[in-house]
Write a protein that holds these residues in place. Structure first.
Motif, PDB file in Angstrom:
ATOM      1  N   ASP A 111       0.829  -1.210   0.000  1.00 23.36           N
ATOM      2  CA  ASP A 111       0.000   0.000   0.000  1.00 23.36           C
ATOM      3  C   ASP A 111       0.860   1.256   0.000  1.00 23.36           C
ATOM      4  O   ASP A 111       0.529   2.252  -0.654  1.00 23.36           O
ATOM      5  CB  ASP A 111      -0.949   0.008   1.205  1.00 23.36           C
ATOM      6  CG  ASP A 111      -2.092  -0.987   1.047  1.00 23.36           C
ATOM      7  OD1 ASP A 111      -2.417  -1.321  -0.108  1.00 23.36           O
ATOM      8  OD2 ASP A 111      -2.642  -1.423   2.072  1.00 23.36           O
ATOM      9  N   ARG A 115       0.825   4.248  -2.788  1.00 23.60           N
ATOM     10  CA  ARG A 115       0.616   5.660  -2.438  1.00 23.60           C
ATOM     11  C   ARG A 115       1.784   6.517  -2.923  1.00 23.60           C
ATOM     12  O   ARG A 115       1.588   7.638  -3.410  1.00 23.60           O
ATOM     13  CB  ARG A 115       0.437   5.807  -0.922  1.00 23.60           C
ATOM     14  CG  ARG A 115      -0.885   5.257  -0.393  1.00 23.60           C
ATOM     15  CD  ARG A 115      -1.159   5.764   1.020  1.00 23.60           C
ATOM     16  NE  ARG A 115      -0.088   5.419   1.960  1.00 23.60           N
ATOM     17  CZ  ARG A 115      -0.059   4.287   2.653  1.00 23.60           C
ATOM     18  NH1 ARG A 115      -1.038   3.398   2.510  1.00 23.60           N
ATOM     19  NH2 ARG A 115       0.921   4.052   3.509  1.00 23.60           N
ATOM     20  N   GLN A 118       1.366   6.968  -6.614  1.00 25.31           N
ATOM     21  CA  GLN A 118       0.247   7.871  -6.900  1.00 25.31           C
ATOM     22  C   GLN A 118       0.634   9.321  -6.637  1.00 25.31           C
ATOM     23  O   GLN A 118       0.197  10.227  -7.358  1.00 25.31           O
ATOM     24  CB  GLN A 118      -0.968   7.483  -6.056  1.00 25.31           C
ATOM     25  CG  GLN A 118      -1.656   6.220  -6.534  1.00 25.31           C
ATOM     26  CD  GLN A 118      -2.756   5.761  -5.606  1.00 25.31           C
ATOM     27  OE1 GLN A 118      -2.704   5.999  -4.392  1.00 25.31           O
ATOM     28  NE2 GLN A 118      -3.756   5.075  -6.150  1.00 25.31           N
ATOM     29  N   ASP A 136      -5.416 -10.768  -5.921  1.00 23.64           N
ATOM     30  CA  ASP A 136      -6.467  -9.758  -6.002  1.00 23.64           C
ATOM     31  C   ASP A 136      -5.826  -8.389  -5.826  1.00 23.64           C
ATOM     32  O   ASP A 136      -5.182  -8.134  -4.796  1.00 23.64           O
ATOM     33  CB  ASP A 136      -7.527  -9.988  -4.917  1.00 23.64           C
ATOM     34  CG  ASP A 136      -8.493 -11.102  -5.306  1.00 23.64           C
ATOM     35  OD1 ASP A 136      -8.820 -11.184  -6.505  1.00 23.64           O
ATOM     36  OD2 ASP A 136      -8.896 -11.878  -4.430  1.00 23.64           O
ATOM     37  N   ALA A 138      -4.597  -4.857  -4.839  1.00 23.88           N
ATOM     38  CA  ALA A 138      -4.767  -4.094  -3.601  1.00 23.88           C
ATOM     39  C   ALA A 138      -5.759  -2.954  -3.827  1.00 23.88           C
ATOM     40  O   ALA A 138      -5.900  -2.439  -4.943  1.00 23.88           O
ATOM     41  CB  ALA A 138      -3.425  -3.537  -3.152  1.00 23.88           C
ATOM     42  N   PRO A 139      -6.471  -2.548  -2.772  1.00 24.56           N
ATOM     43  CA  PRO A 139      -7.458  -1.470  -2.909  1.00 24.56           C
ATOM     44  C   PRO A 139      -6.876  -0.196  -3.513  1.00 24.56           C
ATOM     45  O   PRO A 139      -7.576   0.539  -4.210  1.00 24.56           O
ATOM     46  CB  PRO A 139      -7.911  -1.240  -1.464  1.00 24.56           C
ATOM     47  CG  PRO A 139      -7.692  -2.551  -0.774  1.00 24.56           C
ATOM     48  CD  PRO A 139      -6.458  -3.114  -1.407  1.00 24.56           C
ATOM     49  N   GLY A 140      -5.590   0.045  -3.280  1.00 23.90           N
ATOM     50  CA  GLY A 140      -4.977   1.255  -3.813  1.00 23.90           C
ATOM     51  C   GLY A 140      -4.970   1.330  -5.321  1.00 23.90           C
ATOM     52  O   GLY A 140      -4.847   2.416  -5.903  1.00 23.90           O
ATOM     53  N   ALA A 142      -7.502   0.576  -7.158  1.00 25.58           N
ATOM     54  CA  ALA A 142      -8.860   0.873  -7.620  1.00 25.58           C
ATOM     55  C   ALA A 142      -8.911   2.257  -8.263  1.00 25.58           C
ATOM     56  O   ALA A 142      -8.337   3.221  -7.768  1.00 25.58           O
ATOM     57  CB  ALA A 142      -9.835   0.804  -6.444  1.00 25.58           C
ATOM     58  N   THR A 146      -4.757  -0.624 -14.517  1.00 23.02           N
ATOM     59  CA  THR A 146      -3.842  -1.588 -13.909  1.00 23.02           C
ATOM     60  C   THR A 146      -3.785  -2.852 -14.751  1.00 23.02           C
ATOM     61  O   THR A 146      -4.794  -3.278 -15.316  1.00 23.02           O
ATOM     62  CB  THR A 146      -4.292  -1.956 -12.480  1.00 23.02           C
ATOM     63  OG1 THR A 146      -4.380  -0.768 -11.690  1.00 23.02           O
ATOM     64  CG2 THR A 146      -3.323  -2.919 -11.820  1.00 23.02           C
ATOM     65  N   SER A 153      -6.056 -12.387 -11.423  1.00 22.39           N
ATOM     66  CA  SER A 153      -7.063 -12.175 -10.394  1.00 22.39           C
ATOM     67  C   SER A 153      -8.234 -13.122 -10.628  1.00 22.39           C
ATOM     68  O   SER A 153      -8.860 -13.090 -11.695  1.00 22.39           O
ATOM     69  CB  SER A 153      -7.559 -10.727 -10.431  1.00 22.39           C
ATOM     70  OG  SER A 153      -8.665 -10.574  -9.543  1.00 22.39           O
ATOM     71  N   THR A 156     -11.653 -10.539 -10.221  1.00 20.48           N
ATOM     72  CA  THR A 156     -11.880  -9.280 -10.924  1.00 20.48           C
ATOM     73  C   THR A 156     -11.572  -9.462 -12.407  1.00 20.48           C
ATOM     74  O   THR A 156     -11.093 -10.508 -12.841  1.00 20.48           O
ATOM     75  CB  THR A 156     -10.976  -8.159 -10.369  1.00 20.48           C
ATOM     76  OG1 THR A 156      -9.613  -8.420 -10.754  1.00 20.48           O
ATOM     77  CG2 THR A 156     -11.066  -8.076  -8.858  1.00 20.48           C
TER      78      THR A 156
END
Length: 342
Positions: A111, A115, A118, A136, A138-140, A142, A146, A153, A156
């Motif tokens: 994560d 960040r 980003q 899967d 990572a939420p970051g 989203a 990607t 995955s 998804t």
């Protein structure tokens, strides 16, 4: 010091407007300007040694032309180097810069890596794995473009590019069968890695097609010493002795060759051996040089990056594959395989 040429200089030399120069040098001249004017602009830019200011262009386009690459543990490995090399080749061809962060298998760093990337306004992400695995995102990730490389995955629709492990193992086995071997054993890895069952599946399919049932698969781990131990037991206790072995990787194959030597057997006269990976530090340097299946890491990196850049450049969702893109694993035939001896 010689003044750096500007788009105004190029426009003056070519006899066109600055907007025309911008269109041509940013790839939008087709359909907007005649072929003659486009050629004049390119010739003027070449003569003046002019290149567009990438920072200014990024600000205008609201694009950084930078792609963030997050890896689990591959940045310093030979295989990882091939994958990143392939990705970098495509990115460079399309004027993108790659920024790579390796998490060294530390999940807490993932994560933070996302960040960090980003904050540098990367246009998209590639996540690359050392070994084939389900992953899967990572939420970051989203909300960002990607792509997954050497992983997929299961839950998804994120685009992923992987090796066709079933095909690779099947071709290795078919090679031995074509040489005339019938007593073929597979030495498989000793964990739940996704590649283990896929390679076993390819081996069994080839054996069944040859009318030999599922064939025998023996757990042998992934290292030279575990391959040596498994092969020593197999070759000294099994009757009749196998004439060929398909191995979990090139390290295990090396252990098999050493075990055969210890038992007075000659490769490939008494035993044919096939590895997996085409490890550049082992396969071609082993004595005898090892027949093996090459994992297409470089191609995985290239194709994954091609998919990602296509999306960044506006390709519609329908242009991306709905499932994993599987790339073939070529069989590299060397001197460790031959027809069975008398």
């Amino acid at each position: 010091m010689k003044r750096k040429a500007t788009s105004k200089d190029v426009a003056a030399l070519a006899g066109v407007s600055r907007s025309a120069v911008s269109l041509v040098l940013n790839g939008h001249g087709e359909g907007n300007l005649s072929a003659g004017k486009q050629a004049a602009i390119r010739a003027a830019a070449k003569e003046l040694d002019y290149t567009p200011n990438s920072v200014a262009l990024s600000l205008r386009m609201q694009r950084s032309r930078t792609i963030g690459v997050v890896t689990d543990a591959i940045a310093t490995s030979a295989f990882g180097g091939r994958l990143l090399q392939g990705a970098s080749e495509v990115a460079t061809e399309q004027d993108y810069l790659l920024v790579v962060i390796d998490t060294e298998l530390d999940g807490t760093r993932e994560d933070r890596a996302i960040r960090t990337l980003q904050s540098h306004l990367v246009d998209g992400f590639m996540y690359a794995a050392m070994g084939l695995k389900a992953y899967d995102p990572a939420p970051g990730f989203a909300g960002s473009h990607t792509v997954l490389a050497n992983c997929y995955s299961p839950t998804t629709t994120v685009v992923s590019v992987i090796a066709d492990e079933v095909q690779g193992s099947r071709e290795a086995t078919e090679h031995l069968l074509a040489l005339g071997h019938r007593d073929v054993v597979m030495l498989v890895g000793d964990d739940d890695a996704a590649a283990v069952e896929l390679r076993r599946s390819g081996f069994r399919a080839a054996m069944r097609d040859a009318g030999l049932g599922d064939g025998a698969a023996v757990t042998a781990g992934w290292r030279i010493d575990t391959g040596f131990a498994a092969a020593s037991h197999l070759l000294s206790t099994r009757t009749p002795r196998p004439t060929a072995v398909v191995c979990a990787n090139d390290y295990v194959a090396t252990g098999v060759v050493l075990a055969a030597m210890r038992l007075g057997l000659e490769v490939p006269r008494d035993l044919s051996v096939v590895g997996y990976d085409d490890d550049e530090n082992i396969a071609s340097r082993l004595v005898p040089p090892l027949t093996t299946v090459r994992l297409p890491h470089r191609e995985i990196g290239r194709v994954a990056m091609e998919h990602l850049i296509a999306r960044l450049d506006g390709a519609p969702d329908g242009a991306s594959p709905s499932g994993p893109t599987r790339l073939p694993c070529p069989l590299v035939v060397r001197e460790s395989t031959a027809p069975p001896g008398p």
